[in-house]
Motif scaffolding. Structure first.
Motif, short mmCIF file in Angstrom:
data_model
loop_
_atom_site.label_atom_id
_atom_site.label_comp_id
_atom_site.label_asym_id
_atom_site.label_seq_id
_atom_site.Cartn_x
_atom_site.Cartn_y
_atom_site.Cartn_z
N MET A 1 0.83 -1.20 0.00
CA MET A 1 0.00 0.00 0.00
C MET A 1 0.88 1.26 0.00
N ILE A 2 0.39 2.28 -0.69
CA ILE A 2 1.10 3.56 -0.78
C ILE A 2 1.04 4.29 0.57
N THR A 3 2.16 4.89 0.95
CA THR A 3 2.22 5.77 2.12
C THR A 3 2.27 7.21 1.65
N ILE A 4 1.43 8.06 2.23
CA ILE A 4 1.36 9.45 1.81
C ILE A 4 2.59 10.21 2.29
N ASP A 5 3.24 10.91 1.39
CA ASP A 5 4.38 11.77 1.71
C ASP A 5 3.84 13.05 2.34
N ARG A 6 4.09 13.23 3.63
CA ARG A 6 3.50 14.38 4.35
C ARG A 6 4.11 15.70 3.88
N THR A 7 5.35 15.68 3.42
CA THR A 7 5.94 16.91 2.90
C THR A 7 5.23 17.34 1.63
N ARG A 8 5.01 16.39 0.72
CA ARG A 8 4.28 16.71 -0.51
C ARG A 8 2.86 17.17 -0.17
N VAL A 360 -14.76 5.35 -7.26
CA VAL A 360 -13.79 5.65 -6.21
C VAL A 360 -13.01 4.40 -5.82
N ASN A 361 -13.71 3.29 -5.68
CA ASN A 361 -13.02 2.03 -5.37
C ASN A 361 -11.99 1.68 -6.43
N ALA A 362 -12.33 1.91 -7.68
CA ALA A 362 -11.38 1.62 -8.77
C ALA A 362 -10.13 2.48 -8.65
N LEU A 363 -10.30 3.73 -8.26
CA LEU A 363 -9.14 4.61 -8.07
C LEU A 363 -8.28 4.15 -6.91
N PHE A 364 -8.90 3.75 -5.82
CA PHE A 364 -8.13 3.27 -4.67
C PHE A 364 -7.32 2.03 -5.05
N ASP A 365 -7.93 1.14 -5.82
CA ASP A 365 -7.21 -0.06 -6.25
C ASP A 365 -6.10 0.29 -7.24
N GLN A 366 -6.41 1.18 -8.18
CA GLN A 366 -5.43 1.53 -9.21
C GLN A 366 -4.18 2.13 -8.60
N TYR A 367 -4.36 2.98 -7.58
CA TYR A 367 -3.21 3.67 -6.98
C TYR A 367 -2.76 3.03 -5.67
N ASP A 368 -3.32 1.85 -5.37
CA ASP A 368 -2.87 1.06 -4.21
C ASP A 368 -2.93 1.88 -2.92
N PRO A 370 -4.44 2.93 0.82
CA PRO A 370 -5.02 2.25 1.98
C PRO A 370 -6.28 2.97 2.47
N TRP A 371 -7.16 3.30 1.55
CA TRP A 371 -8.41 3.99 1.84
C TRP A 371 -9.58 3.11 1.43
N ALA A 372 -10.77 3.44 1.95
CA ALA A 372 -11.96 2.65 1.62
C ALA A 372 -13.16 3.59 1.53
N ILE A 373 -14.20 3.11 0.88
CA ILE A 373 -15.43 3.89 0.75
C ILE A 373 -16.61 3.00 1.10
N ASN A 374 -17.59 3.56 1.82
CA ASN A 374 -18.85 2.87 2.11
C ASN A 374 -19.99 3.64 1.47
N GLN A 375 -21.01 2.92 1.11
CA GLN A 375 -22.21 3.50 0.50
C GLN A 375 -23.42 3.16 1.34
N LEU A 376 -24.29 4.15 1.53
CA LEU A 376 -25.58 3.94 2.18
C LEU A 376 -26.64 4.55 1.27
N GLY A 377 -27.15 3.73 0.37
CA GLY A 377 -28.17 4.22 -0.55
C GLY A 377 -27.64 5.32 -1.44
N ALA A 378 -28.15 6.53 -1.26
CA ALA A 378 -27.83 7.65 -2.14
C ALA A 378 -26.60 8.42 -1.71
N ILE A 447 -5.09 12.56 -6.51
CA ILE A 447 -4.40 11.35 -6.07
C ILE A 447 -3.08 11.17 -6.82
N ARG A 448 -3.13 11.35 -8.13
CA ARG A 448 -1.91 11.15 -8.94
C ARG A 448 -0.80 12.07 -8.48
N GLU A 449 -1.15 13.32 -8.20
CA GLU A 449 -0.13 14.26 -7.73
C GLU A 449 0.35 13.92 -6.32
N LEU A 450 -0.57 13.46 -5.50
CA LEU A 450 -0.24 13.17 -4.11
C LEU A 450 0.71 11.98 -3.98
#
Length: 453
Positions: A1-8, A360-368, A370-378, A447-450
């Protein structure tokens, strides 16, 4: 999983902050001039801002917002659910305008025939038999709490840690590090120590809930059937059935607050998950943007309450006051429920939210990530943790204020507005897949820049 660079991250935040300020001189000046408002805003939550000052509204229609600096936004916040029907929906505007201008009577302390229609429709959707109205769901929750205490003769109310029930004093309770109930951090001006009125259990923790109930002094469990103000924390299989079974076992009532979970469908989670509550509270969205709230009682509980001739349910019951159930808010509820937030509209909104979630899930997987998304209806919400937290305390610990603020600024600077309190996106009836695609394009750029090497 990707670790976020806090300086960037810090560099991106500083850049986006500078761009936000430079592009909004009128909003910045308006905020600096607001010396007669507490916190410089008409309601203190408006200070929950990533940019140092709030965006000032010029106009809003459908799922679009324009600020006084001329910027247009695709609005996924929708007034933190209050405008789920879309801003100034023409059908609601027509009903309210007719009530105000043609028929007259903004506040009369007299019932209208619209009220019975609304009560019947809420009964169809939420399975409660009797309804009464307030101006907010917070007021409805307060009245529900007073009513269950009066009927049961018990004083304690049980909540989930990091639940959302408006500004109800009793609800500002969490499970502390030692496993015992304590005041929620940041609680301001509690009239009494919250543990005198309340206990907390972690969401998805039936043994913890049973410990809270086992004292034998609990009038009711007041819950969101899914947590919504600390991310979207969904029930594990069997959890809601277990809550209902435990409340019956310990002779406590069950109050379901659907103010946010209404997004689950036309009858909220009460219907979608086949819950059997004693009371249901709903507010915000059912008025199409006009302030209103409501609480519903099961037939059995309504009979218990009305049989108590020693209780003054007419004057001293604690309900919303002179403005509650006024003709304008009732007309708005009828228009919204009859013509806007219909069963068919929810099907479209949920389909759009599913499209949002899948992207959003596809983006998380594409960029590896460690985030997740939940959906509740709308509605859907991403959280900076994987897997998604299972209770409120875990969700609170997964918060990342710096990352959240940077993403909010990045999106806002490119015409996308999320709920300022968290990363929630809500779909209105007029939200399109093209709107969702616009979010995903900007979010992927961020995400790509981050994560750039």
């Amino acid at each position: 999983m990707i670790t976020i660079d806090r300086t960037r991250l810090a560099e991106m935040y500083a850049r986006e902050q500078e761009a936000f300020t430079a592009a909004r001189p009128k909003s910045k000046a308006a905020y600096e001039r607001a010396e007669h408002l507490f916190g410089r805003v008409p309601m203190t939550w408006m200070n929950k801002k990533a940019g140092g000052f709030p965006i000032y509204l010029d106009r809003a229609h459908g799922n679009r917002v324009w600020d006084i600096d001329g910027h247009e936004y695709i609005d996924f916040a929708l007034g933190d659910t209050g405008s789920m029907a879309g801003h100034s929906n023409p059908i609601v505007v027509e009903a309210v305008t007719r009530r105000i201008g043609e028929l007259g009577g903004l506040v009369t302390m007299l019932p209208t025939e619209d009220a019975e229609w609304v009560g019947a429709e809420l009964s169809r959707r939420f399975k409660m038999d009797r309804w009464s109205f307030s101006l907010t769901a917070t007021d409805a929750n307060r009245w529900a709490i007073r009513l269950v205490r009066a009927i049961t003769g018990r004083r304690k109310i049980v909540f989930h840690s990091y639940c959302y029930h408006g500004s109800v004093d009793e609800s500002l309770v969490v499970v502390g590090p030692d496993g015992e109930s304590m005041s929620r951090p940041g609680n301001v001006g509690a009239p009494v120590p919250v543990t005198e009125t309340s206990r907390a259990a972690e969401y998805n923790d039936l043994p913890g809930l049973e410990r809270a109930l086992a004292h034998g002094d609990v009038a009711a469990v007041l819950i969101e059937p899914a947590l919504t103000n600390i991310g979207i924390v969904l029930p594990e299989p069997g959890y809601l059935e277990g809550v209902r079974a435990l409340t019956r076992q310990y002779d406590a009532l069950l109050i379901i607050d659907e103010t946010h979970t209404f997004s689950a469908g036309p009858g909220g989670m009460t219907t979608a998950y086949d819950i059997e509550p004693d009371l249901v509270v709903i507010g915000k969205a059912i008025g199409g943007g006009i302030p209103t709230g409501a609480y519903g009682l099961s037939a059995e509980f309504a009979e218990r309450a009305l049989a108590r001739t020693d209780l003054d349910l007419v004057d001293m019951g604690g309900v919303g006051g002179t403005l509650a159930g006024n003709p304008v808010s009732v007309a708005a509820m009828r228009a919204t429920l009859e013509h806007v937030l219909t069963d068919e509209a929810f099907a479209h909104m949920i389909d759009t939210a599913t499209y949002f979630t899948d992207g959003v899930n596809a983006l998380f997987d594409q960029y590896d990530l460690p985030w997740a998304i939940n959906q509740l209806g709308a509605r859907a919400e991403y959280r900076f943790a994987r897997p998604y937290p299972l209770n409120g305390t875990q969700a609170a610990e997964a918060a990342d204020g710096e990352l959240e603020d940077m993403i909010h600024l990045y999106l806002a600077n490119r015409g996308i507005m999320l709920t300022p309190f968290h990363n929630m996106a809500l779909m209105a009836p007029m939200t399109t897949r093209a709107d969702v695609d616009a979010h995903h394009r900007v979010f992927e750029e961020c995400i790509r820049e981050l994560v750039a090497a």
